[in-house]
Motif scaffolding. Structure first.
Motif, PDB file in Angstrom:
ATOM      1  N   ILE A  15       8.562   5.567  -8.542  1.00  0.00           N
ATOM      2  CA  ILE A  15       9.266   4.860  -7.464  1.00  0.00           C
ATOM      3  C   ILE A  15       9.772   3.520  -7.976  1.00  0.00           C
ATOM      4  O   ILE A  15      10.936   3.170  -7.787  1.00  0.00           O
ATOM      5  N   ASN A  16       8.905   2.762  -8.621  1.00  0.00           N
ATOM      6  CA  ASN A  16       9.299   1.440  -9.115  1.00  0.00           C
ATOM      7  C   ASN A  16      10.359   1.520 -10.212  1.00  0.00           C
ATOM      8  O   ASN A  16      11.214   0.639 -10.324  1.00  0.00           O
ATOM      9  N   ALA A  17      10.327   2.582 -11.011  1.00  0.00           N
ATOM     10  CA  ALA A  17      11.294   2.751 -12.096  1.00  0.00           C
ATOM     11  C   ALA A  17      12.599   3.396 -11.626  1.00  0.00           C
ATOM     12  O   ALA A  17      13.537   3.534 -12.404  1.00  0.00           O
ATOM     13  N   HIS A  63       9.857  -3.429  -4.807  1.00  0.00           N
ATOM     14  CA  HIS A  63       8.787  -3.143  -5.760  1.00  0.00           C
ATOM     15  C   HIS A  63       7.482  -2.904  -4.999  1.00  0.00           C
ATOM     16  O   HIS A  63       7.140  -3.652  -4.084  1.00  0.00           O
ATOM     17  N   GLY A  64       6.766  -1.854  -5.392  1.00  0.00           N
ATOM     18  CA  GLY A  64       5.471  -1.546  -4.808  1.00  0.00           C
ATOM     19  C   GLY A  64       4.354  -1.817  -5.796  1.00  0.00           C
ATOM     20  O   GLY A  64       4.494  -1.559  -6.993  1.00  0.00           O
ATOM     21  N   GLU A  65       3.269  -2.326  -5.285  1.00  0.00           N
ATOM     22  CA  GLU A  65       2.100  -2.641  -6.109  1.00  0.00           C
ATOM     23  C   GLU A  65       0.874  -1.958  -5.504  1.00  0.00           C
ATOM     24  O   GLU A  65       0.615  -2.105  -4.303  1.00  0.00           O
ATOM     25  N   ILE A  66       0.144  -1.226  -6.299  1.00  0.00           N
ATOM     26  CA  ILE A  66      -1.121  -0.651  -5.848  1.00  0.00           C
ATOM     27  C   ILE A  66      -2.172  -1.748  -5.903  1.00  0.00           C
ATOM     28  O   ILE A  66      -2.431  -2.324  -6.955  1.00  0.00           O
ATOM     29  N   ILE A  67      -2.766  -2.046  -4.758  1.00  0.00           N
ATOM     30  CA  ILE A  67      -3.808  -3.065  -4.681  1.00  0.00           C
ATOM     31  C   ILE A  67      -5.174  -2.441  -4.934  1.00  0.00           C
ATOM     32  O   ILE A  67      -5.999  -2.993  -5.648  1.00  0.00           O
ATOM     33  N   ASP A  68      -5.385  -1.277  -4.333  1.00  0.00           N
ATOM     34  CA  ASP A  68      -6.654  -0.579  -4.501  1.00  0.00           C
ATOM     35  C   ASP A  68      -6.414   0.908  -4.295  1.00  0.00           C
ATOM     36  O   ASP A  68      -5.448   1.305  -3.639  1.00  0.00           O
ATOM     37  N   MET A  82       4.342  -3.943  -0.698  1.00  0.00           N
ATOM     38  CA  MET A  82       5.744  -3.688  -1.015  1.00  0.00           C
ATOM     39  C   MET A  82       6.528  -4.963  -0.724  1.00  0.00           C
ATOM     40  O   MET A  82       6.307  -5.607   0.306  1.00  0.00           O
ATOM     41  N   THR A  83       7.451  -5.315  -1.630  1.00  0.00           N
ATOM     42  CA  THR A  83       8.306  -6.484  -1.439  1.00  0.00           C
ATOM     43  C   THR A  83       9.745  -6.100  -1.784  1.00  0.00           C
ATOM     44  O   THR A  83       9.987  -5.124  -2.484  1.00  0.00           O
ATOM     45  N   GLY A  84      10.669  -6.890  -1.293  1.00  0.00           N
ATOM     46  CA  GLY A  84      12.068  -6.663  -1.626  1.00  0.00           C
ATOM     47  C   GLY A  84      12.966  -7.636  -0.885  1.00  0.00           C
ATOM     48  O   GLY A  84      12.525  -8.346   0.015  1.00  0.00           O
ATOM     49  N   THR A  85      14.220  -7.649  -1.292  1.00  0.00           N
ATOM     50  CA  THR A  85      15.240  -8.486  -0.666  1.00  0.00           C
ATOM     51  C   THR A  85      16.362  -7.578  -0.188  1.00  0.00           C
ATOM     52  O   THR A  85      16.872  -6.756  -0.945  1.00  0.00           O
ATOM     53  N   ASN A  86      16.747  -7.735   1.059  1.00  0.00           N
ATOM     54  CA  ASN A  86      17.763  -6.875   1.669  1.00  0.00           C
ATOM     55  C   ASN A  86      19.159  -7.314   1.226  1.00  0.00           C
ATOM     56  O   ASN A  86      19.794  -8.139   1.849  1.00  0.00           O
TER      57      ASN A  86
END
Length: 135
Positions: A15-17, A63-68, A82-86
């Motif tokens: 997904i991130n790539a 971008h998604g980050e696995i926290i746990d 998950m973060t991003g700019t529209n």
């Protein structure tokens, strides 16, 4: 064949790539991917890839980050951010240029090295409110 945790981690990497072929390869044909807050249901890899393409068009830097991550048998529970700019159109609306951040949890069932069910739980307003009305 990959174990369930590896399948889910590779999905997030894909997904991130923006590696849609690898992403589709992790999803079983009959997989039901449910976004609980929006009540949208995507069936199979093609629908899932299309949904993520739409997200990435609206949030090219998403971008998604696995926290746990927790595993029990063939079920993987992922806590994520998950973060991003529209900067692209979203739901027929023009880009706002505004960022968002949201946290959530996903429950994936993996069998035979593929995800057969995936349910996302998150606060939809955490994404929508920062972007403005009608999102």
């Amino acid at each position: 064949m990959l174990d369930p945790e590896s399948v889910v981690r590779q999905l997030w990497d894909a997904i991130n790539a923006r590696d849609y072929a690898r992403l589709a390869g992790a999803i079983a044909e009959g997989c039901e991917w449910v976004s609980m807050p929006s009540e949208r249901i995507y069936i199979g890899p093609t629908a899932m890839v299309d949904g993520l393409r739409t997200f990435h068009e609206a949030f090219p830097d998403g971008h998604g980050e696995i926290i746990d991550l927790h595993l029990t048998g063939d079920v993987v529970v992922v806590e994520w951010r998950m973060t991003g700019t529209n900067t692209g159109p979203l739901n027929g609306n023009p880009a706002t240029g505004r960022p968002f951040a949201r946290r959530g949890c996903s429950v994936a069932t993996v069998r035979g090295g593929k995800i057969v069910a995936y349910h996302d739980y998150f606060d939809r307003l955490a994404q929508i409110e920062p972007l403005g009305p009608d999102r």
